[in-house]
Design an enzyme around this catalytic site. Structure first.
Site, mmCIF file in Angstrom:
data_model
loop_
_atom_site.group_PDB
_atom_site.id
_atom_site.type_symbol
_atom_site.label_atom_id
_atom_site.label_comp_id
_atom_site.label_asym_id
_atom_site.label_seq_id
_atom_site.Cartn_x
_atom_site.Cartn_y
_atom_site.Cartn_z
ATOM 1 N N ASP A 39 2.212 129.571 9.103
ATOM 2 C CA ASP A 39 1.955 128.801 10.329
ATOM 3 C C ASP A 39 0.457 128.472 10.380
ATOM 4 O O ASP A 39 -0.389 129.346 10.188
ATOM 5 C CB ASP A 39 2.370 129.619 11.553
ATOM 6 N N ILE A 40 0.148 127.220 10.632
ATOM 7 C CA ILE A 40 -1.253 126.771 10.588
ATOM 8 C C ILE A 40 -2.051 127.254 11.805
ATOM 9 O O ILE A 40 -3.278 127.355 11.751
ATOM 10 C CB ILE A 40 -1.296 125.224 10.452
ATOM 11 N N GLN A 102 9.130 124.806 22.673
ATOM 12 C CA GLN A 102 9.247 124.266 21.312
ATOM 13 C C GLN A 102 8.371 123.028 21.179
ATOM 14 O O GLN A 102 8.400 122.143 22.044
ATOM 15 C CB GLN A 102 10.708 123.925 20.993
ATOM 16 N N HIS A 108 13.153 126.252 13.379
ATOM 17 C CA HIS A 108 12.348 127.198 12.591
ATOM 18 C C HIS A 108 12.320 128.564 13.250
ATOM 19 O O HIS A 108 12.292 128.684 14.466
ATOM 20 C CB HIS A 108 10.925 126.686 12.400
ATOM 21 N N HIS A 110 10.095 131.957 13.617
ATOM 22 C CA HIS A 110 8.759 132.525 13.478
ATOM 23 C C HIS A 110 8.895 133.991 13.074
ATOM 24 O O HIS A 110 9.703 134.722 13.667
ATOM 25 C CB HIS A 110 8.032 132.516 14.831
HETATM 26 P P1 5GP Z 1 7.381 125.794 18.064
HETATM 27 O O1 5GP Z 1 6.471 125.571 19.232
HETATM 28 O O2 5GP Z 1 8.122 124.513 17.749
HETATM 29 O O3 5GP Z 1 8.290 126.974 18.195
HETATM 30 O O4 5GP Z 1 6.467 126.157 16.840
HETATM 31 C C1 5GP Z 1 5.869 125.225 16.018
HETATM 32 C C2 5GP Z 1 4.904 125.985 15.147
HETATM 33 O O5 5GP Z 1 4.476 125.105 14.121
HETATM 34 C C3 5GP Z 1 3.662 126.488 15.868
HETATM 35 O O6 5GP Z 1 3.554 127.882 15.722
HETATM 36 C C4 5GP Z 1 2.520 125.724 15.199
HETATM 37 O O7 5GP Z 1 1.370 126.518 15.059
HETATM 38 C C5 5GP Z 1 3.117 125.337 13.874
HETATM 39 N N1 5GP Z 1 2.599 124.097 13.320
HETATM 40 C C6 5GP Z 1 2.378 122.931 13.979
HETATM 41 N N2 5GP Z 1 1.903 121.992 13.145
HETATM 42 C C7 5GP Z 1 1.859 122.570 11.920
HETATM 43 C C8 5GP Z 1 1.439 122.095 10.641
HETATM 44 O O8 5GP Z 1 1.034 120.958 10.448
HETATM 45 N N3 5GP Z 1 1.537 122.986 9.603
HETATM 46 C C9 5GP Z 1 1.974 124.272 9.773
HETATM 47 N N4 5GP Z 1 2.025 125.042 8.681
HETATM 48 N N5 5GP Z 1 2.357 124.741 10.971
HETATM 49 C C10 5GP Z 1 2.299 123.905 12.033
#
Ligand code: 5GP
Length: 145
Positions: A39-40, A102, A108, A110
């Site tokens: 995760d970035i 989200q 995805h 985590h």
């Molecule tokens: P969500 O909020 O959808 O559950 O999580 C999305 C996750 O993707 C977040 O933890 C965010 O840090 C990660 N993320 C967003 N953009 C990127 C990216 O460009 N590359 C990577 N590796 N992770 C990302």
């Protein structure tokens, strides 16, 4: 159509672009049905995401074979995180819908080496690319055995 928020899958979401090889990422593991990468904007050091190679927005869309494959990859990643970070506690988290927070609309899981009491903020602080590359390499090496 997604049964919860009536949103169409966007072929250009950031994780779809990763699967198409259009943007870079720090790979931890890949097989025919899943991909795991760093995760970035980690909520703790060693935060990994596992995605299916299926156009699923959230849990309601996930086909059984991909659900099984994601969890099998998640197990591999978690075991590697336990070894690399020398800790037992790994959070498994997954958000469904923008109301839940989200932000990327490709399903995805985590996997975060942290405690629920110490978890960092969600998707806020970008990590050093060199450190992410190093951690990915360490985790990948453990999984490869
Ligand atoms: P969500 O909020 O959808 O559950 O999580 C999305 C996750 O993707 C977040 O933890 C965010 O840090 C990660 N993320 C967003 N953009 C990127 C990216 O460009 N590359 C990577 N590796 N992770 C990302």
């Amino acid at each position: 159509m997604n049964q919860n928020n009536h949103v169409q899958y966007d072929d250009n979401n950031i994780f779809a672009k990763m699967l198409k090889g259009e943007i870079p990422y720090h790979k931890v593991f890949e097989d025919d049905k899943t991909l795991a990468f760093m995760d970035i904007m980690p909520q703790a050091k060693g935060h990994v995401l596992v995605i299916p190679k299926q156009k699923a927005i959230e849990l309601a869309d996930l086909e059984p074979e991909y659900a099984a494959a994601v969890l099998m990859t998640a197990k591999k990643v978690m075991q590697a995180q336990r070894q690399v970070f020398e800790r037992e506690g790994i959070i498994q988290m997954q958000l469904n819908g923008s109301q839940a927070g989200q932000t990327v609309f490709h399903y995805h899981v985590h996997l975060i080496p942290s405690s629920i009491h110490e978890l960092g903020r969600h998707a806020v602080t970008q990590a050093d690319q060199g450190e992410l590359a190093d951690l990915a390499q360490q985790l990948a090496a453990v999984i490869a055995g």
